[in-house]
Design a protein around this motif. Structure first.
Motif, PDB file in Angstrom:
ATOM      1  N   ARG A 162       0.845  -1.200   0.000  1.00  0.00           N
ATOM      2  CA  ARG A 162       0.000   0.000   0.000  1.00  0.00           C
ATOM      3  C   ARG A 162       0.878   1.247   0.000  1.00  0.00           C
ATOM      4  NH1 ARG A 162      -4.775   1.461   4.307  1.00  0.00           N
ATOM      5  NH2 ARG A 162      -5.847  -0.096   3.007  1.00  0.00           N
ATOM      6  N   ILE A 163       0.549   2.167  -0.906  1.00  0.00           N
ATOM      7  CA  ILE A 163       1.141   3.495  -0.918  1.00  0.00           C
ATOM      8  C   ILE A 163       0.020   4.493  -0.651  1.00  0.00           C
ATOM      9  CG2 ILE A 163       2.211   5.273  -2.355  1.00  0.00           C
ATOM     10  CD1 ILE A 163       3.709   3.084  -3.819  1.00  0.00           C
ATOM     11  N   TYR A 164       0.206   5.315   0.363  1.00  0.00           N
ATOM     12  CA  TYR A 164      -0.787   6.336   0.673  1.00  0.00           C
ATOM     13  C   TYR A 164      -0.625   7.505  -0.300  1.00  0.00           C
ATOM     14  CZ  TYR A 164      -2.014   3.975   5.006  1.00  0.00           C
ATOM     15  OH  TYR A 164      -2.461   3.052   5.937  1.00  0.00           O
ATOM     16  N   GLY A 165      -1.693   7.796  -1.015  1.00  0.00           N
ATOM     17  CA  GLY A 165      -1.652   8.890  -1.971  1.00  0.00           C
ATOM     18  C   GLY A 165      -2.027  10.202  -1.333  1.00  0.00           C
ATOM     19  N   ALA A 166      -2.183  11.222  -2.164  1.00  0.00           N
ATOM     20  CA  ALA A 166      -2.584  12.539  -1.687  1.00  0.00           C
ATOM     21  C   ALA A 166      -4.099  12.572  -1.503  1.00  0.00           C
ATOM     22  CB  ALA A 166      -2.109  13.611  -2.661  1.00  0.00           C
ATOM     23  N   ILE A 167      -4.583  13.732  -1.115  1.00  0.00           N
ATOM     24  CA  ILE A 167      -5.994  13.874  -0.772  1.00  0.00           C
ATOM     25  C   ILE A 167      -6.830  14.052  -2.043  1.00  0.00           C
ATOM     26  CG2 ILE A 167      -7.609  15.134   0.696  1.00  0.00           C
ATOM     27  CD1 ILE A 167      -5.103  13.815   2.076  1.00  0.00           C
ATOM     28  N   PRO A 168      -7.922  13.317  -2.185  1.00  0.00           N
ATOM     29  CA  PRO A 168      -8.781  13.479  -3.359  1.00  0.00           C
ATOM     30  C   PRO A 168      -9.218  14.938  -3.517  1.00  0.00           C
ATOM     31  CG  PRO A 168      -9.456  11.566  -2.096  1.00  0.00           C
ATOM     32  CD  PRO A 168      -8.420  12.269  -1.269  1.00  0.00           C
ATOM     33  N   GLY A 169      -9.101  15.441  -4.745  1.00  0.00           N
ATOM     34  CA  GLY A 169      -9.455  16.829  -5.019  1.00  0.00           C
ATOM     35  C   GLY A 169      -8.270  17.770  -5.025  1.00  0.00           C
ATOM     36  N   TRP A 170      -7.148  17.361  -4.410  1.00  0.00           N
ATOM     37  CA  TRP A 170      -5.938  18.172  -4.480  1.00  0.00           C
ATOM     38  C   TRP A 170      -5.279  17.958  -5.836  1.00  0.00           C
ATOM     39  CZ3 TRP A 170      -2.809  17.959   0.748  1.00  0.00           C
ATOM     40  CH2 TRP A 170      -3.637  18.393   1.784  1.00  0.00           C
ATOM     41  N   GLY A 171      -4.731  19.018  -6.419  1.00  0.00           N
ATOM     42  CA  GLY A 171      -4.076  18.895  -7.713  1.00  0.00           C
ATOM     43  C   GLY A 171      -2.911  17.923  -7.689  1.00  0.00           C
ATOM     44  N   ILE A 172      -2.194  17.872  -6.574  1.00  0.00           N
ATOM     45  CA  ILE A 172      -1.028  16.999  -6.474  1.00  0.00           C
ATOM     46  C   ILE A 172      -1.420  15.527  -6.521  1.00  0.00           C
ATOM     47  CG2 ILE A 172      -1.065  16.993  -3.949  1.00  0.00           C
ATOM     48  CD1 ILE A 172       2.063  16.936  -6.208  1.00  0.00           C
ATOM     49  N   PHE A 192      -3.658   4.075  -2.278  1.00  0.00           N
ATOM     50  CA  PHE A 192      -4.759   4.296  -1.337  1.00  0.00           C
ATOM     51  C   PHE A 192      -4.918   5.785  -1.070  1.00  0.00           C
ATOM     52  CE2 PHE A 192      -6.304   4.928   2.997  1.00  0.00           C
ATOM     53  CZ  PHE A 192      -7.482   4.188   2.975  1.00  0.00           C
ATOM     54  N   ARG A 193      -6.090   6.322  -1.411  1.00  0.00           N
ATOM     55  CA  ARG A 193      -6.351   7.735  -1.186  1.00  0.00           C
ATOM     56  C   ARG A 193      -7.053   7.920   0.163  1.00  0.00           C
ATOM     57  NH1 ARG A 193      -7.153   7.226  -6.834  1.00  0.00           N
ATOM     58  NH2 ARG A 193      -6.064   8.841  -8.051  1.00  0.00           N
ATOM     59  N   PRO A 194      -6.384   8.545   1.131  1.00  0.00           N
ATOM     60  CA  PRO A 194      -7.073   8.859   2.384  1.00  0.00           C
ATOM     61  C   PRO A 194      -8.111   9.941   2.135  1.00  0.00           C
ATOM     62  CG  PRO A 194      -4.905   9.841   2.357  1.00  0.00           C
ATOM     63  CD  PRO A 194      -4.999   9.010   1.112  1.00  0.00           C
ATOM     64  N   GLY A 195      -9.139   9.965   2.932  1.00  0.00           N
ATOM     65  CA  GLY A 195     -10.224  10.903   2.675  1.00  0.00           C
ATOM     66  C   GLY A 195      -9.919  12.332   3.047  1.00  0.00           C
TER      67      GLY A 195
END
Length: 331
Positions: A162-172, A192-195
């Motif tokens: 698992r790789i934690y991604g950035a926040i949904p809606g952020w450009g990054i 995995f996108r944290p909320g």
């Protein structure tokens, strides 16, 4: 200290008279309106600047809250006077607004910020004081992650990491997901996108306290980067075209101090201080970690910060002004 007044964004945009200020289109020379786009580091820097405005210059502060686009529009209009933490890459009109003279860039607050995929240092080097052995001693770059999926297991999907991604809606987030695919990490990892940023922070803190491996998106400065010993995984040198496709590291964004074009005439001495106001990502993260650890308010953290870094007062202020601040914070 600071006049704790939060002004409604809608009022800012339509130029309505602001409660407690008695004027429209900007403050008088005894009040300064500061931008608050919502994040902790900006709130902290506002507290430092507000303290100095009050104790050194007799200027009270008001804080105008709203999103980055809304508060920047207010700065251009003159409904806000100062943005102490202007993330220039996040404002599409910034260069044009400088060129047109609508706003004035006074200087750099900090420009050593970073973002990307991070791991705790103990993952690579171990931590003998905690009895933690290194589990990925050769992990240096994002590309290296392909060999270490077993080190970062996804408990909800055994057999993959698992790789934690950035926040949904952020450009990054879009860029980090492209990076995830570009390096072929999708073959043996889940993205995995944290909320929320709170969820992402909690994931790092929980893993760190237990001494467990974790890899994921993080940025500096935050209270997490100030509190934890994290390592940014290397990537190819930045260039704009390839960065947007996830193929390079992110650049450090110039974070500036900017003002409305009319404010320099209202408070020239105070503006001279703002021109010299410079910190760093590390100093900001240190202050945010202090807030997280002690539950201090931003105003309390500003006092503590200036007590710990008295040299900053000397570099920002004339001696008599610096001494006035010292007298106030050391009571």
């Amino acid at each position: 200290m600071r006049l704790m007044k939060v002004l409604a964004v809608a009022m800012v945009l339509i130029g309505t008279v602001v409660a407690g200020c008695g004027s429209t289109g900007g403050s008088d020379n005894k009040t300064v309106r500061l931008t608050d786009a919502g994040w902790d580091s900006m709130k902290f820097h506002n507290a430092v600047v507000s303290l100095i405005a009050d104790k050194a210059y007799g200027i009270k502060s008001e804080v105008v809250t709203g999103s980055t686009p809304i508060t920047h529009t207010a700065l251009v209009r003159g409904d806000i006077d100062v943005n102490v933490e202007t993330w220039t890459d996040n404002i599409t009109s910034y260069a044009d607004d400088i060129k047109s003279g609508a706003i004035i860039e006074l200087g750099i607050n900090f420009d050593d910020n970073k973002q990307g995929f991070y791991v705790p240092r103990y993952v690579i080097e171990g931590d003998p004081t905690r009895g933690i052995l290194p589990v990925a001693p050769d992990l240096k770059t994002v590309s290296d992650l392909k060999r270490y999926s077993a080190v970062f297991p996804d408990e909800e999907n055994p057999g993959k990491g698992r790789i934690y991604g950035a926040i949904p809606g952020w450009g990054i987030d879009e860029i980090m997901f492209k990076k995830f695919n570009y390096y072929g990490l999708n073959e043996n990892f889940n993205y995995f996108r944290p909320g929320s940023d709170a969820t992402l922070n909690a994931s790092f803190i929980t893993a760190y306290e237990k001494g467990l491996p974790i890899v994921g998106y993080m940025w500096e400065p935050t209270w997490v980067s100030g509190k934890l010993d994290l390592v940014l995984l290397g990537d190819e040198p930045y260039n704009e075209a390839d960065y947007k496709e996830g193929k390079t590291e992110a650049r450090s964004v110039p974070v500036t101090v900017s003002i409305n074009k009319n404010y320099a005439e209202k408070a020239p001495e105070f503006v001279e201080f703002l021109k010299k106001y410079r910190t760093s990502s590390a100093l900001t993260a240190e202050a945010l970690a202090y807030i997280a650890d002690t539950k201090a308010s931003y105003d309390e953290a500003a006092i503590y910060f200036l007590q710990q870094h008295d040299d900053l007062l000397g570099s920002w202020l004339p001696k008599e002004k610096a001494d006035s601040v010292r007298a106030a914070i050391n009571k």
